[in-house]
Design a protein around this motif. Sequence first.
Motif, PDB file in Angstrom:
ATOM      1  N   GLY A 245      23.917 -21.185  16.518  1.00  0.00           N
ATOM      2  CA  GLY A 245      25.201 -21.231  17.215  1.00  0.00           C
ATOM      3  C   GLY A 245      26.120 -22.294  16.650  1.00  0.00           C
ATOM      4  O   GLY A 245      27.335 -22.086  16.526  1.00  0.00           O
ATOM      5  N   LYS A 246      25.555 -23.448  16.299  1.00  0.00           N
ATOM      6  CA  LYS A 246      26.357 -24.516  15.694  1.00  0.00           C
ATOM      7  C   LYS A 246      26.957 -24.055  14.371  1.00  0.00           C
ATOM      8  O   LYS A 246      28.112 -24.362  14.056  1.00  0.00           O
ATOM      9  CB  LYS A 246      25.495 -25.754  15.476  1.00  0.00           C
ATOM     10  N   LYS A 247      26.167 -23.319  13.582  1.00  0.00           N
ATOM     11  CA  LYS A 247      26.677 -22.815  12.300  1.00  0.00           C
ATOM     12  C   LYS A 247      27.807 -21.809  12.531  1.00  0.00           C
ATOM     13  O   LYS A 247      28.806 -21.812  11.804  1.00  0.00           O
ATOM     14  CB  LYS A 247      25.546 -22.168  11.512  1.00  0.00           C
ATOM     15  N   ALA A 248      27.627 -20.940  13.539  1.00  0.00           N
ATOM     16  CA  ALA A 248      28.650 -19.935  13.832  1.00  0.00           C
ATOM     17  C   ALA A 248      29.944 -20.599  14.291  1.00  0.00           C
ATOM     18  O   ALA A 248      31.047 -20.217  13.869  1.00  0.00           O
ATOM     19  CB  ALA A 248      28.140 -18.969  14.903  1.00  0.00           C
ATOM     20  N   VAL A 249      29.820 -21.618  15.142  1.00  0.00           N
ATOM     21  CA  VAL A 249      31.007 -22.346  15.611  1.00  0.00           C
ATOM     22  C   VAL A 249      31.694 -23.060  14.448  1.00  0.00           C
ATOM     23  O   VAL A 249      32.932 -23.064  14.341  1.00  0.00           O
ATOM     24  CB  VAL A 249      30.623 -23.353  16.712  1.00  0.00           C
TER      25      VAL A 249
ATOM     26  N   PHE B  48      31.712 -22.201  11.337  1.00  0.00           N
ATOM     27  CA  PHE B  48      32.405 -21.201  10.525  1.00  0.00           C
ATOM     28  C   PHE B  48      33.721 -20.813  11.188  1.00  0.00           C
ATOM     29  O   PHE B  48      34.774 -20.762  10.527  1.00  0.00           O
ATOM     30  CB  PHE B  48      31.530 -19.963  10.354  1.00  0.00           C
ATOM     31  N   ALA B  49      33.661 -20.499  12.494  1.00  0.00           N
ATOM     32  CA  ALA B  49      34.875 -20.078  13.202  1.00  0.00           C
ATOM     33  C   ALA B  49      35.929 -21.178  13.167  1.00  0.00           C
ATOM     34  O   ALA B  49      37.123 -20.909  12.976  1.00  0.00           O
ATOM     35  CB  ALA B  49      34.530 -19.705  14.637  1.00  0.00           C
ATOM     36  N   THR B  50      35.503 -22.418  13.337  1.00  0.00           N
ATOM     37  CA  THR B  50      36.436 -23.550  13.324  1.00  0.00           C
ATOM     38  C   THR B  50      37.131 -23.675  11.971  1.00  0.00           C
ATOM     39  O   THR B  50      38.323 -23.995  11.895  1.00  0.00           O
ATOM     40  CB  THR B  50      35.692 -24.852  13.654  1.00  0.00           C
TER      41      THR B  50
ATOM     42  N   ALA C 238      27.245 -13.833  10.922  1.00  0.00           N
ATOM     43  CA  ALA C 238      26.615 -13.482   9.647  1.00  0.00           C
ATOM     44  C   ALA C 238      26.390 -14.745   8.813  1.00  0.00           C
ATOM     45  O   ALA C 238      25.363 -14.894   8.145  1.00  0.00           O
ATOM     46  CB  ALA C 238      27.484 -12.487   8.880  1.00  0.00           C
ATOM     47  N   SER C 239      27.353 -15.670   8.875  1.00  0.00           N
ATOM     48  CA  SER C 239      27.221 -16.929   8.129  1.00  0.00           C
ATOM     49  C   SER C 239      26.074 -17.773   8.675  1.00  0.00           C
ATOM     50  O   SER C 239      25.530 -18.621   7.971  1.00  0.00           O
ATOM     51  CB  SER C 239      28.526 -17.731   8.196  1.00  0.00           C
TER      52      SER C 239
ATOM     53  N   PRO D  56      23.143 -11.199  11.542  1.00  0.00           N
ATOM     54  CA  PRO D  56      24.095 -10.084  11.525  1.00  0.00           C
ATOM     55  C   PRO D  56      24.224  -9.464  12.922  1.00  0.00           C
ATOM     56  O   PRO D  56      23.229  -9.306  13.633  1.00  0.00           O
ATOM     57  CB  PRO D  56      23.454  -9.092  10.544  1.00  0.00           C
ATOM     58  N   ILE D  57      25.446  -9.143  13.316  1.00  0.00           N
ATOM     59  CA  ILE D  57      25.694  -8.511  14.605  1.00  0.00           C
ATOM     60  C   ILE D  57      26.641  -7.331  14.391  1.00  0.00           C
ATOM     61  O   ILE D  57      27.242  -7.196  13.333  1.00  0.00           O
ATOM     62  CB  ILE D  57      26.299  -9.502  15.618  1.00  0.00           C
TER      63      ILE D  57
END
Length: 367
Positions: A254-258, A260-262, A290-291, A295-296
């Motif tokens: 989740g930290k990686k996904a956040v 990336f989005a940031t 995905a990063s 994958p979703i």
Amino acid sequence: MGTGKRGLIRVAVTVVCAVTVLAVPGTVFAAPSPTSSPSASASPSASAGPSVTLAPDKDLEAVQAKLDELYHDAAVATDAYNAAEEAAQKQSAEIVGLAKKIVQGQQKLDELKARAGRAAAAQYRTGGLPDTAELLLSDNPSEFLDGAGRVLQGERATKGLIRELTQTQQDLKQYAADAADQWNRLEAGRKAKAAAKKKITQRIAAAEKLQSRLQKKQKERLAELERETAYQAQTAWLDTGILDEIHSKASAAGKKAVAFATAQLGKPYVWGAEGPDSYDCSGLTSQAWASAGQPIPRTSEEQWKQLKHIDVKDMRPGDLIIYFDDASHVAMYVGDGAIIQAPRPGRTVSIGGAGSMPILGVVRPDA
């Protein structure tokens, strides 16, 4: 919720709303300003142009409602376009796979036919006397019986060859039927994608045309109304005390996904885009996860259908908030009542209030 904490939250929400996608560059969040007309000090000369009276808020609210409707329709069509695109990629891969199977099957069939031909030629050379007659005429019955055993083995092998030949022919027929079915689906998907694209462009063009009719001051007031609506919705959501219940911390993924989005903040919304220079709402969330190695599904609708549902009070940074009854919008929760989203055409990836739109539910990609 304590008054001190609530006051801090309200300040935070004001800041969030000021930098959200709903803001217009050069403006700040403020209380509604009264309807006004050009200053009395303005020159009445022809060069100054005709005077303009700012439309009442109720008229601008009607404009905003129409814009919301148009952009919502565009979002729904974008989801349909993305779904058709995703399906087309899968179907194309299926067709390629079936084509390879057909080629391999045809090669196998050719080989089996050659073997069958050689077996038939060998049988022809042995003659056609019945086994009983050959036994009676044989000078060495023992040798004949040995030979008869080999013949029996040969017959069994021939029957096996025929079964394999028949199965291969059936497989080829099925591969061809499956390929034809995938081609038909691909064509139907192409038509669906074209229809969705047409609807998207029509709705966006209509929204832009509607906005182009507004005077500068009307656009500024409309932007204020948008921010006020988002602020009021966010405040009402926070006033439920929901943040007192949300304590979960982000997972490693989740930290990686956040993160990336940031990193995408400020990049423009473009329907159907998955980066790296622009995104639509589900393009941003799907690429962010995905990063993170998870994958979703590509669309917000499928993200809602396929990912694990989580209670709002249990959500953590990185979880996805699905909005509206038809799951037509998605954003990433980043903590403290805030989201990162790619909102709509004409806007950029930005921070907003998690409660600024009607929440359908929350899903967790790495449940």
